[in-house]
Design a protein around this motif. Structure first.
Motif, PDB file in Angstrom:
ATOM      1  N   GLU A 128       0.803  -1.240   0.000  1.00  0.00           N
ATOM      2  CA  GLU A 128       0.000   0.000   0.000  1.00  0.00           C
ATOM      3  C   GLU A 128       0.828   1.278   0.000  1.00  0.00           C
ATOM      4  O   GLU A 128       0.521   2.228   0.726  1.00  0.00           O
ATOM      5  N   ASN A 172       2.147  -5.249  -3.160  1.00  0.00           N
ATOM      6  CA  ASN A 172       0.733  -5.538  -2.885  1.00  0.00           C
ATOM      7  C   ASN A 172      -0.025  -4.239  -2.621  1.00  0.00           C
ATOM      8  O   ASN A 172       0.467  -3.365  -1.904  1.00  0.00           O
ATOM      9  N   GLN A 207      -5.064  -6.758  -3.956  1.00  0.00           N
ATOM     10  CA  GLN A 207      -5.820  -7.113  -2.745  1.00  0.00           C
ATOM     11  C   GLN A 207      -7.248  -7.508  -3.079  1.00  0.00           C
ATOM     12  O   GLN A 207      -7.764  -8.491  -2.579  1.00  0.00           O
TER      13      GLN A 207
HETATM   14  C1  XIL Z   1      -6.511  -5.940   8.193  1.00  0.00           C
HETATM   15  C2  XIL Z   1      -6.898  -7.089   9.111  1.00  0.00           C
HETATM   16  O1  XIL Z   1      -7.818  -7.916   8.446  1.00  0.00           O
HETATM   17  C3  XIL Z   1      -7.504  -6.540  10.390  1.00  0.00           C
HETATM   18  O2  XIL Z   1      -7.692  -7.596  11.330  1.00  0.00           O
HETATM   19  C4  XIL Z   1      -6.609  -5.477  10.992  1.00  0.00           C
HETATM   20  O3  XIL Z   1      -7.262  -4.885  12.099  1.00  0.00           O
HETATM   21  C5  XIL Z   1      -6.249  -4.415   9.983  1.00  0.00           C
HETATM   22  O4  XIL Z   1      -5.672  -5.020   8.853  1.00  0.00           O
HETATM   23  N1  XIL Z   1      -5.033  -4.373   3.585  1.00  0.00           N
HETATM   24  C6  XIL Z   1      -4.081  -5.237   4.056  1.00  0.00           C
HETATM   25  C7  XIL Z   1      -4.384  -6.104   5.214  1.00  0.00           C
HETATM   26  O5  XIL Z   1      -3.006  -5.353   3.446  1.00  0.00           O
HETATM   27  O6  XIL Z   1      -3.251  -6.347   6.007  1.00  0.00           O
HETATM   28  C8  XIL Z   1      -5.482  -5.528   6.083  1.00  0.00           C
HETATM   29  O7  XIL Z   1      -5.803  -6.470   7.088  1.00  0.00           O
HETATM   30  C9  XIL Z   1      -6.681  -5.190   5.228  1.00  0.00           C
HETATM   31  C10 XIL Z   1      -6.339  -4.169   4.181  1.00  0.00           C
END
Ligand code: XIL
Length: 302
Positions: A128, A172, A207
């Motif tokens: 990200e 990613n 994602q």
């Molecule tokens: C999210 C998890 O699912 C949650 O449990 C946590 O509180 C926050 O992160 N993008 C990503 C993931 O790359 O790591 C994130 O996961 C969701 C969005």
């Protein structure tokens, strides 16, 4: 085939789920994971904050629980994630000098990749980093851009390759699913540039947290693949329910199946009841571990 993992394996792909160590005591959770999936991503346990809560001291336990279980079942494991602006430990902050942050980042990459060497299929090296709005190629402001500049992404990938020459290294992100969106173009240009200059990168993770997948999603997967990288759908979930949700899941699965370099799909959770999208039901199994219409749509498309 009668399970997602076995169906995906017929074409050499995997079908994974994000798993949380805190639920491994729930037998239906583990049974469903083991029966249906041949891949896994730790939902939070490998992130910088959880795994290196204080500098140089590592909390391997929860991630090891997931990894050891997955290895014993022969699953493909995605490492998630080494360098991300979110879920950082408090000690990684704006008070650090650039040199200090650089050495902390390199050490983090070395230690975590070293600990899991030989067990991981692909690492999300950077997660990200691109901004949601603005010009093509603009990065999100973070401690990394502020201290290290935009080159932090390249630095992280070079450090990751040095730490483990044998694992796939991925970039990613979310909202890079539409082939023509500015954010997608920015990531595309970065991958093309990395390939041209010999910066190590092996894969792009989409994602895919969806309302509705864009109509050019397959074209988007194909355009990344044409740069010479694999593509993985890394955190798939689709809001809603019923046949609309099933149709969206079908289209996503078909898009991956149509591109040979799309090597696997991971859904962001096993059951709706533990989805991070609280109040929504975006996964393939309901809260009682029953298969949803979306499950059948995916299974039939694999
Ligand atoms: C999210 C998890 O699912 C949650 O449990 C946590 O509180 C926050 O992160 N993008 C990503 C993931 O790359 O790591 C994130 O996961 C969701 C969005």
């Amino acid at each position: 085939a009668s399970t997602l993992g076995a169906a995906a394996a017929q074409s050499g792909r995997y079908f994974g789920a994000a798993v949380a160590a805190g639920h491994l005591g729930e037998s239906a959770y583990v049974t469903t994971w083991d029966r249906e999936f041949n891949g896994v991503t730790a939902e939070n346990e490998m992130k910088w904050g959880p795994i290196e809560p204080s500098r140089g001291s590592f909390n391997w336990g929860p991630a090891d629980q997931i990894v050891n279980h997955a290895v014993s079942k022969g699953m493909k494991i995605r490492g998630h994630t080494l360098v991300w602006h979110a879920q950082l430990p408090g000690w990684v902050n704006g008070n650090m000098s650039a040199a200090d942050l650089r050495s902390a980042m390199t050490n983090h990459i070395n230690q975590v990749m070293g600990h899991y060497k030989g067990k991981i299929y692909a690492w999300d090296v950077v997660n990200e980093a691109f901004a949601d709005g603005g010009a093509v190629g603009s990065l999100r402001s973070s401690v990394f851009t502020q201290k290290l500049g935009n080159g932090f992404i390249e630095e992280a990938f070079r450090a990751a390759r040095a730490a483990d020459p044998d694992v796939k290294l991925c970039y990613n992100d979310y909202n890079i699913d539409d082939a023509n969106a500015a954010k997608t173009r920015g990531v595309y240009n970065m991958v093309r540039d990395f390939k041209a200059r010999g910066v190590p990168i092996d894969c792009v993770g989409l994602q895919s947290h969806f309302g509705n997948p864009p109509s050019n999603y397959q074209q988007n997967i194909a355009q990344f693949a044409a740069l010479g990288v694999d593509v993985q759908i890394t955190e798939l979930d689709v809001g809603g329910s019923g046949s609309a949700q099933a149709d969206a899941y079908r289209r996503v699965t078909q898009a991956c199946m149509a591109v040979s370099r799309c090597t696997g799909i991971t859904v962001w959770g096993v059951t709706d009841k533990y989805s991070w999208r609280s109040g929504d039901t975006p996964l393939l199994f309901d809260g009682n571990y029953n298969k949803k219409p979306a499950y059948d749509a995916v299974l039939n498309a694999l």
